[in-house]
Design an enzyme around this catalytic site. Structure first.
Site, PDB file in Angstrom:
ATOM      1  N   LYS A  96      13.348  13.680  16.471  1.00  0.00           N
ATOM      2  CA  LYS A  96      13.535  15.112  16.244  1.00  0.00           C
ATOM      3  C   LYS A  96      14.658  15.296  15.228  1.00  0.00           C
ATOM      4  O   LYS A  96      15.661  14.572  15.256  1.00  0.00           O
ATOM      5  CB  LYS A  96      13.887  15.790  17.570  1.00  0.00           C
ATOM      6  CG  LYS A  96      14.010  17.311  17.485  1.00  0.00           C
ATOM      7  CD  LYS A  96      14.276  17.902  18.858  1.00  0.00           C
ATOM      8  CE  LYS A  96      14.365  19.425  18.793  1.00  0.00           C
ATOM      9  NZ  LYS A  96      14.582  20.019  20.144  1.00  0.00           N
ATOM     10  N   SER A 171      11.270  23.325  21.215  1.00  0.00           N
ATOM     11  CA  SER A 171      11.643  23.212  19.812  1.00  0.00           C
ATOM     12  C   SER A 171      11.353  21.834  19.216  1.00  0.00           C
ATOM     13  O   SER A 171      11.471  21.645  18.010  1.00  0.00           O
ATOM     14  CB  SER A 171      13.131  23.529  19.648  1.00  0.00           C
ATOM     15  OG  SER A 171      13.927  22.600  20.358  1.00  0.00           O
ATOM     16  N   SER A 195      12.403  22.284  25.642  1.00  0.00           N
ATOM     17  CA  SER A 195      11.974  21.875  24.313  1.00  0.00           C
ATOM     18  C   SER A 195      11.351  20.493  24.199  1.00  0.00           C
ATOM     19  O   SER A 195      10.859  20.124  23.139  1.00  0.00           O
ATOM     20  CB  SER A 195      13.151  21.977  23.337  1.00  0.00           C
ATOM     21  OG  SER A 195      13.495  23.320  23.143  1.00  0.00           O
TER      22      SER A 195
END
Length: 504
Positions: A96, A171, A195
């Site tokens: 990420k 996210s 997320s």
């Protein structure tokens, strides 16, 4: 090089910002008295920083475009080969894009951070490379990680690999999308309100939010330290357990790690669920936007666990709804202080600070109007609580979090695991670029009703794919006692082995 000293008028201005009134003569006297302290700043400025060395060489890399990035899920490609031996040899990983990978750009989904290049690897990165993994680059994430939808990332939204034009969840949007699309074996996600689990539910991957503090957050841009979690997103349970084994355990640099824990999770995968007591959380099925077909799929999955020998019963956890409410002051006031006023690092903790990231992120004030509406509303809520109520609701919410945690723990007196839908809806269409402010923000937070509570209580929770509704994945969330990830993996592996989830 000496730091810049303030002059008399600058010092009077600083005093005013601290609600002090000092005369010119007082300012001059204060300035003279401050010099030995400022000399210490000079000394610090002249020393090299104390950061980890970079162990593995990496390609210069590039930002993929066009068909190579049809889902907008890649931020940057740069291959890093890990050790030649280890349990992750042959496995490919994407990070990420709030996770530091030395010499590779990091944007955290926000144009204001574009151009930042970390100087060191996050602890989890080094651990994966030491275990033999090959890192392929960085996955797109949402704007400073403040969205459960995948429409807030810059420069473009991330598409769901099951249906373009639909949300991949956030996210950790690119992380789940790339795993689901088969472009990588594994991904690291981060979870403050869901997320890891939200994009896993939307994309049909296995996403584990571990116990708070189990995985070191060192080298990852935080939101709020008491709800920051990092964990694995994979296409199967075994890879997930293997990845967590590698990443878990203290590194001596993360204040979130107040207990020294790790574990062997692979050993639990073949135990089955016979005799395992699973509690169906009533409140988890009471969200006002819960889709009936989705709820039915999750209940069918629970019935399948029961057919495999699990002992299933209903249980009420009042703290679930309380914890979801507590997220607002903890998340919003906490992120406003740590991530915004504190320039991403905050204060009052020992560990590894990313000083260049702090400097770069401080520039958000120069382009604040370009921040995403999903971040702006959290900042407005947070600033309101801080300015008008002196942070008392953040403080009280942290106290009440113990009550919510205790409610969950009481449920574990009778059950080994708890279960509920991960999210109340399947992946919705992405909002149009010219959508209203209301739609933009609603589509960022409409799905966090069940996930956010577990960030507040810190219990481990995993989204397990358990079927399709109208061709889009459904996620079942398994919740365990603190540091009982092995029990979650035990049940997830048994469920996975019972059949193809896409046909359930």
């Amino acid at each position: 090089m000496p730091i810049e000293r303030p002059n008399i008028s600058q010092l009077q201005q600083l005093a005013g910002e601290l609600h002090l009134q000092i005369s010119e003569s007082e300012a001059a006297e204060y300035l003279a008295l401050m010099q030995p302290n400022l000399d210490a700043y000079d000394l610090i400025d002249g020393l090299s920083d104390e950061v980890p060395t970079v162990k593995y060489p990496r390609e210069k890399g590039y930002r993929p475009e066009g068909e190579e990035n049809s889902l907008n899920a890649w931020y940057y490609k740069s291959e890093v080969q890990g050790a030649q031996q280890g349990v992750l040899v042959g496995k490919t990983v994407v990070l990420k894009d709030n996770i530091s990978l030395a010499e590779v750009p990091m944007m955290n989904g926000a144009s204001s951070l574009e151009g930042h290049v970390p100087a060191f690897d996050a602890t989890v990165v080094t651990r994966l490379l030491d275990a033999g993994a090959t890192i392929l680059g960085k996955a797109t994430c949402e704007h400073f990680c403040l969205s459960g939808g995948s429409h807030t990332s810059e420069p473009a939204p991330v598409h769901n690999p099951w249906r373009k034009g639909h949300s991949a969840g956030g996210s950790s949007s690119g992380s789940a999308a790339l795993v689901a699309a088969g472009e990588v074996d594994m991904a690291i996600g981060c979870d403050q309100g869901g997320s890891i689990r939200i994009p896993s539910a939307f994309c049909g991957t296995y996403g584990m939010k571990p116990t708070h503090g189990l995985v070191p957050y060192t080298g990852i841009m935080p939101i709020e330290a008491t709800i920051d979690h990092a964990g694995p997103i994979t296409a199967n349970v075994k890879d997930n357990a293997l990845m967590l084994e590698v990443m878990a355990g203290p590194d001596g640099l993360d204040p979130r790690q107040y207990i020294s824990r790790g574990g062997s999770y692979i050993a639990e995968l073949d135990k089955g669920v016979r005799g395992l007591k699973i509690g169906v959380v009533t409140e988890g099925f009471q969200l006002p936007n819960l889709q009936p077909q989705l709820a039915e799929k999750v209940r069918n999955a629970i019935a399948r666990l029961e057919s495999l020998g699990a002992l299933v019963g209903e249980v009420s956890v009042p703290g679930h709804q309380l914890a979801a409410a507590l997220w607002s002051p903890i998340g919003c006031e906490g992120l406003t202080m740590q991530m915004m006023h504190g320039n991403g690092m905050g204060f009052n903790w020992e560990g590894l600070y990313d000083v260049p990231l702090l400097d770069k992120h401080a520039g958000w004030r120069d382009s604040a109007d370009t921040l995403s509406p999903s971040l702006k509303i959290c900042m407005l809520i947070g600033q309101f609580g801080l300015k008008h109520y002196n942070g008392r609701y953040y403080a009280k919410a942290q106290n009440l979090a113990r009550r919510a945690r205790a409610d969950y723990d009481r449920a574990f007196d009778d059950f080994d695991l708890l279960v509920m839908p991960t999210v109340p809806v399947t992946a919705p269409p992405l909002p149009q670029p010219n959508c209203s402010l209301t739609e933009y923000i609603s589509k960022a937070f409409e799905m966090i009703g069940n996930t956010a509570a577990l960030d507040v209580t810190g219990h481990p929770a995993m989204s397990v794919p358990c079927g399709l509704v109208d061709g889009l994945p459904v996620g079942m969330m398994l919740i365990g006692r603190h540091y009982a990830e092995s029990t979650i993996y035990q049940a997830a592996a048994a469920f996975e082995a019972s059949g193809n989830w896409q046909e359930m």
